[in-house]
Design a protein around this motif. Structure first.
Motif, mmCIF file in Angstrom:
data_model
loop_
_atom_site.group_PDB
_atom_site.id
_atom_site.type_symbol
_atom_site.label_atom_id
_atom_site.label_comp_id
_atom_site.label_asym_id
_atom_site.label_seq_id
_atom_site.Cartn_x
_atom_site.Cartn_y
_atom_site.Cartn_z
ATOM 1 N N TYR A 245 0.864 -1.184 0.000
ATOM 2 C CA TYR A 245 0.000 0.000 0.000
ATOM 3 C C TYR A 245 0.900 1.233 0.000
ATOM 4 O O TYR A 245 1.694 1.427 0.926
ATOM 5 N N LEU A 246 0.775 2.053 -1.027
ATOM 6 C CA LEU A 246 1.561 3.282 -1.118
ATOM 7 C C LEU A 246 0.614 4.473 -1.045
ATOM 8 O O LEU A 246 -0.166 4.702 -1.970
ATOM 9 N N ASP A 247 0.684 5.211 0.048
ATOM 10 C CA ASP A 247 -0.190 6.365 0.215
ATOM 11 C C ASP A 247 0.208 7.462 -0.767
ATOM 12 O O ASP A 247 1.359 7.538 -1.211
ATOM 13 N N TYR A 248 -0.738 8.350 -1.094
ATOM 14 C CA TYR A 248 -0.504 9.375 -2.116
ATOM 15 C C TYR A 248 0.758 10.199 -1.879
ATOM 16 O O TYR A 248 1.531 10.424 -2.818
ATOM 17 N N PRO A 249 1.028 10.699 -0.658
ATOM 18 C CA PRO A 249 2.259 11.478 -0.465
ATOM 19 C C PRO A 249 3.516 10.707 -0.837
ATOM 20 O O PRO A 249 4.480 11.272 -1.354
ATOM 21 N N TYR A 250 3.520 9.392 -0.604
ATOM 22 C CA TYR A 250 4.672 8.563 -0.961
ATOM 23 C C TYR A 250 4.828 8.498 -2.480
ATOM 24 O O TYR A 250 5.927 8.678 -3.013
ATOM 25 N N VAL A 251 3.709 8.250 -3.162
ATOM 26 C CA VAL A 251 3.738 8.174 -4.625
ATOM 27 C C VAL A 251 4.218 9.502 -5.215
ATOM 28 O O VAL A 251 5.047 9.543 -6.124
ATOM 29 N N LYS A 252 3.706 10.596 -4.662
ATOM 30 C CA LYS A 252 4.088 11.924 -5.148
ATOM 31 C C LYS A 252 5.570 12.189 -4.911
ATOM 32 O O LYS A 252 6.273 12.684 -5.792
ATOM 33 N N ARG A 253 6.051 11.827 -3.708
ATOM 34 C CA ARG A 253 7.457 12.063 -3.392
ATOM 35 C C ARG A 253 8.379 11.235 -4.281
ATOM 36 O O ARG A 253 9.411 11.716 -4.746
ATOM 37 N N LYS A 254 7.998 9.983 -4.556
ATOM 38 C CA LYS A 254 8.791 9.126 -5.432
ATOM 39 C C LYS A 254 8.839 9.692 -6.850
ATOM 40 O O LYS A 254 9.880 9.663 -7.503
ATOM 41 N N ALA A 255 7.696 10.187 -7.313
ATOM 42 C CA ALA A 255 7.650 10.762 -8.654
ATOM 43 C C ALA A 255 8.536 11.999 -8.749
ATOM 44 O O ALA A 255 9.270 12.191 -9.723
ATOM 45 N N GLN A 256 8.500 12.840 -7.709
ATOM 46 C CA GLN A 256 9.331 14.034 -7.693
ATOM 47 C C GLN A 256 10.809 13.669 -7.645
ATOM 48 O O GLN A 256 11.642 14.303 -8.307
ATOM 49 N N ALA A 257 11.149 12.633 -6.858
ATOM 50 C CA ALA A 257 12.547 12.188 -6.769
ATOM 51 C C ALA A 257 13.027 11.648 -8.112
ATOM 52 O O ALA A 257 14.165 11.890 -8.519
ATOM 53 N N PHE A 258 12.133 10.937 -8.823
ATOM 54 C CA PHE A 258 12.491 10.414 -10.143
ATOM 55 C C PHE A 258 12.782 11.547 -11.112
ATOM 56 O O PHE A 258 13.753 11.500 -11.878
ATOM 57 N N VAL A 259 11.946 12.589 -11.082
ATOM 58 C CA VAL A 259 12.153 13.734 -11.974
ATOM 59 C C VAL A 259 13.475 14.426 -11.656
ATOM 60 O O VAL A 259 14.234 14.799 -12.560
ATOM 61 N N ARG A 260 13.798 14.565 -10.355
ATOM 62 C CA ARG A 260 15.066 15.204 -9.982
ATOM 63 C C ARG A 260 16.263 14.388 -10.479
ATOM 64 O O ARG A 260 17.226 14.954 -11.003
ATOM 65 N N ARG A 261 16.190 13.065 -10.317
ATOM 66 C CA ARG A 261 17.295 12.219 -10.785
ATOM 67 C C ARG A 261 17.429 12.268 -12.296
ATOM 68 O O ARG A 261 18.543 12.339 -12.829
ATOM 69 N N ARG A 262 16.287 12.264 -12.993
ATOM 70 C CA ARG A 262 16.326 12.324 -14.449
ATOM 71 C C ARG A 262 16.926 13.626 -14.924
ATOM 72 O O ARG A 262 17.770 13.634 -15.840
ATOM 73 N N ASN A 263 16.530 14.720 -14.314
ATOM 74 C CA ASN A 263 17.074 16.026 -14.704
ATOM 75 C C ASN A 263 18.561 16.113 -14.395
ATOM 76 O O ASN A 263 19.336 16.721 -15.135
ATOM 77 N N ALA A 264 18.978 15.505 -13.285
ATOM 78 C CA ALA A 264 20.405 15.512 -12.919
ATOM 79 C C ALA A 264 21.219 14.758 -13.956
ATOM 80 O O ALA A 264 22.316 15.184 -14.350
ATOM 81 N N HIS A 265 20.686 13.623 -14.424
ATOM 82 C CA HIS A 265 21.409 12.853 -15.435
ATOM 83 C C HIS A 265 21.465 13.600 -16.754
ATOM 84 O O HIS A 265 22.477 13.532 -17.479
#
Length: 214
Positions: free
Chosen positions: A190-210
């Motif tokens: 079970y992944l609550d919405y804040p977790y899903v949102k935070r993971k998505a934001q972290a993915f975008v940050r890593r992608r932009n860094a690369h």
């Protein structure tokens, strides 16, 4: 337009001031009632933006969440922290108890350092029959709507069943180690919405860094 009912209106200056103050007082009361109504409505909407696990709302303090699980006869096995040096740093509790049709299931509860609010609950791998698995999927379907399925995992016979809602996401993993295996391993996340949102934001940050590395 604001209407004010009064017994008489004195046309002198003092009378006009009295009427104006009376009207302003009614207006402010109405505004206060409207503001309070919207505050409660917003709070109610916010409260609905979280998943629940065994009837316990996620998003609240992890200590209180585990206490609520203990009331349901779960036992705390261990607890600790995951220190990654990133936004993913988290507290965790491992518990054991009966979940749905599964006896002595292991539950892992996680919450980020930032606010201690529960964002992830895992029901660890459970061994069960095909009919038990189908019953599990059917019950979750009835509660959250039709699932989607993706293949891949530990074996050729691994599948992940996914429910995405406005409150978060639920994943059920099924693994068979051979085609003729009559049973399968199941785990639920079970992944609550804040977790899903935070993971998505972290993915975008890593992608932009690369991208900046190119």
């Amino acid at each position: 337009m604001l209407h004010v009912q009064c017994d008489f209106v004195d046309l002198n200056a003092n009378g006009l001031i009295i009427v104006f103050l009376h009207a302003n007082e009614i207006y402010m009361k109405k505004q206060s009632i409207i503001i309070i109504f919207f505050l409660f409505a917003t709070m109610g909407l916010f409260a609905q933006q979280h998943l629940s696990f065994m009837g316990i709302r996620m998003g609240g303090n992890i200590y209180n969440f585990t206490k609520a699980l203990q009331v349901k006869n779960f036992t705390v096995i261990s607890s600790g922290t995951h220190d990654y040096g990133t936004d993913d740093d988290e507290y965790w509790y491992s518990l054991e108890g009966d979940f749905w049709m599964f006896q002595n299931a292991y539950i892992l509860v996680k919450a980020p350092y930032i606010d201690h609010g529960v964002t992830c609950v895992n029901v660890e791998a459970i061994r069960g029959s095909k009919s038990t698995f189908n019953s599990l999927i059917g019950q979750i379907d009835r509660k959250y709507g039709k699932h989607s399925v993706v293949a891949g995992g530990m074996s050729l016979y691994s599948y992940k069943y996914i429910w995405k809602t406005s409150r978060g996401s639920i994943f059920v993993s099924r693994t068979k180690f051979s085609k003729n295996d009559g049973k399968c391993n199941m785990s639920i996340e079970y992944l609550d919405y804040p977790y899903v949102k935070r993971k998505a934001q972290a993915f975008v940050r890593r992608r932009n860094a690369h991208r900046n590395d190119l």
